[in-house]
Design a protein around this motif. Sequence first.
Motif, PDB file in Angstrom:
ATOM      1  N   GLU A  74     -25.678  -5.042 -33.066  1.00  0.00           N
ATOM      2  CA  GLU A  74     -24.602  -4.165 -33.523  1.00  0.00           C
ATOM      3  C   GLU A  74     -23.637  -3.901 -32.379  1.00  0.00           C
ATOM      4  N   ILE A  75     -22.368  -4.132 -32.659  1.00  0.00           N
ATOM      5  CA  ILE A  75     -21.333  -3.777 -31.687  1.00  0.00           C
ATOM      6  C   ILE A  75     -20.999  -2.312 -31.903  1.00  0.00           C
ATOM      7  N   ALA A  76     -21.244  -1.504 -30.876  1.00  0.00           N
ATOM      8  CA  ALA A  76     -20.972  -0.069 -30.993  1.00  0.00           C
ATOM      9  C   ALA A  76     -19.509   0.219 -30.651  1.00  0.00           C
ATOM     10  N   PHE A  77     -19.053  -0.303 -29.521  1.00  0.00           N
ATOM     11  CA  PHE A  77     -17.681  -0.052 -29.059  1.00  0.00           C
ATOM     12  C   PHE A  77     -17.098  -1.345 -28.482  1.00  0.00           C
ATOM     13  N   LEU A  78     -15.806  -1.449 -28.664  1.00  0.00           N
ATOM     14  CA  LEU A  78     -15.078  -2.607 -28.130  1.00  0.00           C
ATOM     15  C   LEU A  78     -13.682  -2.133 -27.783  1.00  0.00           C
ATOM     16  N   ALA A  79     -13.212  -2.412 -26.591  1.00  0.00           N
ATOM     17  CA  ALA A  79     -11.829  -2.038 -26.247  1.00  0.00           C
ATOM     18  C   ALA A  79     -11.346  -2.801 -25.020  1.00  0.00           C
ATOM     19  N   ILE A  80     -10.029  -2.936 -24.984  1.00  0.00           N
ATOM     20  CA  ILE A  80      -9.320  -3.483 -23.827  1.00  0.00           C
ATOM     21  C   ILE A  80      -8.397  -2.363 -23.345  1.00  0.00           C
ATOM     22  N   GLN A  85      -3.593  -4.944 -23.676  1.00  0.00           N
ATOM     23  CA  GLN A  85      -3.921  -5.343 -25.047  1.00  0.00           C
ATOM     24  C   GLN A  85      -2.940  -6.394 -25.576  1.00  0.00           C
ATOM     25  N   VAL A  86      -3.386  -7.102 -26.597  1.00  0.00           N
ATOM     26  CA  VAL A  86      -2.600  -8.133 -27.288  1.00  0.00           C
ATOM     27  C   VAL A  86      -2.097  -9.221 -26.330  1.00  0.00           C
ATOM     28  N   LYS A  87      -2.931  -9.532 -25.334  1.00  0.00           N
ATOM     29  CA  LYS A  87      -2.639 -10.646 -24.435  1.00  0.00           C
ATOM     30  C   LYS A  87      -3.751 -11.689 -24.511  1.00  0.00           C
ATOM     31  N   GLY A  88      -4.623 -11.531 -25.485  1.00  0.00           N
ATOM     32  CA  GLY A  88      -5.681 -12.519 -25.668  1.00  0.00           C
ATOM     33  C   GLY A  88      -7.016 -12.169 -25.038  1.00  0.00           C
ATOM     34  N   TYR A  89      -7.090 -11.074 -24.293  1.00  0.00           N
ATOM     35  CA  TYR A  89      -8.367 -10.725 -23.644  1.00  0.00           C
ATOM     36  C   TYR A  89      -9.445 -10.376 -24.670  1.00  0.00           C
ATOM     37  N   ALA A 113     -15.994  -1.245 -38.076  1.00  0.00           N
ATOM     38  CA  ALA A 113     -14.654  -1.428 -37.510  1.00  0.00           C
ATOM     39  C   ALA A 113     -13.758  -0.254 -37.877  1.00  0.00           C
ATOM     40  N   ASP A 114     -13.028   0.230 -36.894  1.00  0.00           N
ATOM     41  CA  ASP A 114     -11.942   1.176 -37.150  1.00  0.00           C
ATOM     42  C   ASP A 114     -10.936   0.510 -38.066  1.00  0.00           C
ATOM     43  N   ASN A 115     -10.275   1.299 -38.902  1.00  0.00           N
ATOM     44  CA  ASN A 115      -9.285   0.702 -39.794  1.00  0.00           C
ATOM     45  C   ASN A 115      -8.255  -0.135 -39.046  1.00  0.00           C
ATOM     46  N   TYR A 116      -7.837   0.347 -37.894  1.00  0.00           N
ATOM     47  CA  TYR A 116      -6.825  -0.376 -37.109  1.00  0.00           C
ATOM     48  C   TYR A 116      -7.347  -1.697 -36.567  1.00  0.00           C
ATOM     49  N   ALA A 117      -8.665  -1.788 -36.449  1.00  0.00           N
ATOM     50  CA  ALA A 117      -9.233  -2.970 -35.798  1.00  0.00           C
ATOM     51  C   ALA A 117      -9.727  -4.016 -36.800  1.00  0.00           C
ATOM     52  N   ILE A 118      -9.620  -3.710 -38.099  1.00  0.00           N
ATOM     53  CA  ILE A 118     -10.119  -4.655 -39.104  1.00  0.00           C
ATOM     54  C   ILE A 118      -9.419  -6.013 -38.961  1.00  0.00           C
ATOM     55  N   GLY A 119      -8.106  -5.975 -38.713  1.00  0.00           N
ATOM     56  CA  GLY A 119      -7.339  -7.214 -38.553  1.00  0.00           C
ATOM     57  C   GLY A 119      -7.827  -8.042 -37.377  1.00  0.00           C
ATOM     58  N   TYR A 120      -8.101  -7.356 -36.281  1.00  0.00           N
ATOM     59  CA  TYR A 120      -8.634  -8.048 -35.105  1.00  0.00           C
ATOM     60  C   TYR A 120      -9.982  -8.692 -35.440  1.00  0.00           C
ATOM     61  N   ARG A 122     -11.240  -9.563 -38.293  1.00  0.00           N
ATOM     62  CA  ARG A 122     -11.082 -10.689 -39.227  1.00  0.00           C
ATOM     63  C   ARG A 122     -10.754 -11.962 -38.461  1.00  0.00           C
ATOM     64  N   LYS A 123      -9.836 -11.824 -37.514  1.00  0.00           N
ATOM     65  CA  LYS A 123      -9.441 -13.003 -36.730  1.00  0.00           C
ATOM     66  C   LYS A 123     -10.588 -13.532 -35.883  1.00  0.00           C
ATOM     67  N   GLN A 124     -11.573 -12.689 -35.625  1.00  0.00           N
ATOM     68  CA  GLN A 124     -12.733 -13.122 -34.830  1.00  0.00           C
ATOM     69  C   GLN A 124     -13.889 -13.586 -35.721  1.00  0.00           C
TER      70      GLN A 124
HETATM   71  N1  ACO Z   1      -4.811  -5.081 -35.915  1.00  0.00           N
HETATM   72  C1  ACO Z   1      -4.485  -6.346 -36.298  1.00  0.00           C
HETATM   73  N2  ACO Z   1      -4.467  -7.374 -35.466  1.00  0.00           N
HETATM   74  C2  ACO Z   1      -4.768  -7.134 -34.179  1.00  0.00           C
HETATM   75  C3  ACO Z   1      -5.094  -5.867 -33.693  1.00  0.00           C
HETATM   76  C4  ACO Z   1      -5.111  -4.821 -34.624  1.00  0.00           C
HETATM   77  N3  ACO Z   1      -5.413  -3.589 -34.250  1.00  0.00           N
HETATM   78  N4  ACO Z   1      -5.345  -5.944 -32.383  1.00  0.00           N
HETATM   79  C5  ACO Z   1      -5.160  -7.221 -32.055  1.00  0.00           C
HETATM   80  N5  ACO Z   1      -4.811  -7.915 -33.150  1.00  0.00           N
HETATM   81  C6  ACO Z   1      -4.561  -9.318 -33.271  1.00  0.00           C
HETATM   82  C7  ACO Z   1      -3.562  -9.837 -32.281  1.00  0.00           C
HETATM   83  O1  ACO Z   1      -2.248  -9.746 -32.777  1.00  0.00           O
HETATM   84  C8  ACO Z   1      -4.026 -11.272 -32.126  1.00  0.00           C
HETATM   85  O2  ACO Z   1      -3.542 -12.042 -33.211  1.00  0.00           O
HETATM   86  P1  ACO Z   1      -3.062 -13.559 -32.962  1.00  0.00           P
HETATM   87  O3  ACO Z   1      -4.287 -14.271 -32.444  1.00  0.00           O
HETATM   88  O4  ACO Z   1      -2.632 -13.984 -34.308  1.00  0.00           O
HETATM   89  O5  ACO Z   1      -1.982 -13.458 -31.947  1.00  0.00           O
HETATM   90  C9  ACO Z   1      -5.530 -11.167 -32.285  1.00  0.00           C
HETATM   91  O6  ACO Z   1      -5.778  -9.971 -32.993  1.00  0.00           O
HETATM   92  C10 ACO Z   1      -6.263 -11.105 -30.986  1.00  0.00           C
HETATM   93  O7  ACO Z   1      -5.548 -10.326 -30.076  1.00  0.00           O
HETATM   94  P2  ACO Z   1      -6.040 -10.115 -28.592  1.00  0.00           P
HETATM   95  O8  ACO Z   1      -4.855 -10.086 -27.678  1.00  0.00           O
HETATM   96  O9  ACO Z   1      -7.114 -11.057 -28.259  1.00  0.00           O
HETATM   97  O10 ACO Z   1      -6.641  -8.656 -28.752  1.00  0.00           O
HETATM   98  P3  ACO Z   1      -6.726  -7.507 -27.631  1.00  0.00           P
HETATM   99  O11 ACO Z   1      -6.906  -8.057 -26.277  1.00  0.00           O
HETATM  100  O12 ACO Z   1      -5.625  -6.536 -27.830  1.00  0.00           O
HETATM  101  O13 ACO Z   1      -8.104  -6.808 -28.083  1.00  0.00           O
HETATM  102  C11 ACO Z   1      -8.754  -4.835 -29.294  1.00  0.00           C
HETATM  103  C12 ACO Z   1      -8.254  -6.284 -29.377  1.00  0.00           C
HETATM  104  C13 ACO Z   1     -10.099  -4.826 -28.588  1.00  0.00           C
HETATM  105  C14 ACO Z   1      -8.927  -4.321 -30.722  1.00  0.00           C
HETATM  106  C15 ACO Z   1      -7.733  -4.007 -28.483  1.00  0.00           C
HETATM  107  O14 ACO Z   1      -6.474  -4.082 -29.080  1.00  0.00           O
HETATM  108  C16 ACO Z   1      -8.110  -2.554 -28.328  1.00  0.00           C
HETATM  109  O15 ACO Z   1      -8.772  -2.177 -27.387  1.00  0.00           O
HETATM  110  N6  ACO Z   1      -7.664  -1.669 -29.255  1.00  0.00           N
HETATM  111  C17 ACO Z   1      -7.919  -0.261 -29.190  1.00  0.00           C
HETATM  112  C18 ACO Z   1      -9.378   0.063 -29.381  1.00  0.00           C
HETATM  113  C19 ACO Z   1      -9.947  -0.450 -30.684  1.00  0.00           C
HETATM  114  O16 ACO Z   1      -9.327  -0.348 -31.733  1.00  0.00           O
HETATM  115  N7  ACO Z   1     -11.172  -0.988 -30.612  1.00  0.00           N
HETATM  116  C20 ACO Z   1     -11.923  -1.450 -31.757  1.00  0.00           C
HETATM  117  C21 ACO Z   1     -12.441  -0.281 -32.506  1.00  0.00           C
HETATM  118  S1  ACO Z   1     -13.772  -0.663 -33.600  1.00  0.00           S
HETATM  119  C22 ACO Z   1     -15.152  -0.693 -32.618  1.00  0.00           C
HETATM  120  O17 ACO Z   1     -15.100  -0.360 -31.468  1.00  0.00           O
HETATM  121  C23 ACO Z   1     -16.450  -1.117 -33.209  1.00  0.00           C
END
Ligand code: ACO
Length: 162
Positions: A74-80, A85-89, A113-120, A122-124
């Motif tokens: 289980e992934i508890a927390f994930l953040a950059i 952010q949004v640079k591919g890390y 997943a937080d609602n805001y992070a669902i898109g991220y 999905r891409k993973q």
């Molecule tokens: N919603 C939709 N798409 C997103 C989001 C988002 N919130 N964040 C990133 N993406 C997309 C990017 O546009 C990118 O799309 P692309 O490949 O088509 O260009 C793709 O996801 C990957 O982007 P990365 O640059 O690799 O993502 P990033 O380095 O920003 O890491 C993360 C993503 C960890 C969600 C970061 O934005 C972050 O720390 N956000 C705030 C904290 C957060 O929301 N954490 C997750 C909460 S849920 C949990 O912890 C279990």
Amino acid sequence: IDFKIITNDGSHDSMKMLIDLKNIFARQLPKMPKEYIVRLVFDRNHESMCIIKDNTKVIGGICYRKYPSQRFAEIAFLAITANLQVKGYGTRLMNKFKEHIQKQDVEYLLTYADNYAIGYFRKQGFYQEIKMNQDRWKGFIKDYDGGTLMECYVHPNIDYGN
Ligand code: ACO
């Protein structure tokens, strides 16, 4: 950029990195109670994969717990950190994490997943449809209202390390 697995092993270096990571989580996940973040990051059942820049600077990470008998984690927390952010890390981190967890014989990843992070997520490769049998994970992880449960299948033969 380096990726390191850090546990609460009592060493000074691990402590420092876990504190930095805890601070990133606290800032990036403002809805999560800080005490809860601290508790899990320093819990001995949890591990963290940190992204480290210039050998010392933690810029993000994943805190997770493995359930070896159930072959899921289980992934508890994930953040950059905010300015990187949004640079591919986040994508690189998830790929490294999958590569690591695959070697530990983990078959599925679960996360709320937080609602805001669902898109991220999905891409993973995470889906809202849970394929894993309920009796394999229900009761092992805590229900959590503030998020959407998502699952990712970790294929044993895919090379995630690119
Ligand atoms: N919603 C939709 N798409 C997103 C989001 C988002 N919130 N964040 C990133 N993406 C997309 C990017 O546009 C990118 O799309 P692309 O490949 O088509 O260009 C793709 O996801 C990957 O982007 P990365 O640059 O690799 O993502 P990033 O380095 O920003 O890491 C993360 C993503 C960890 C969600 C970061 O934005 C972050 O720390 N956000 C705030 C904290 C957060 O929301 N954490 C997750 C909460 S849920 C949990 O912890 C279990």
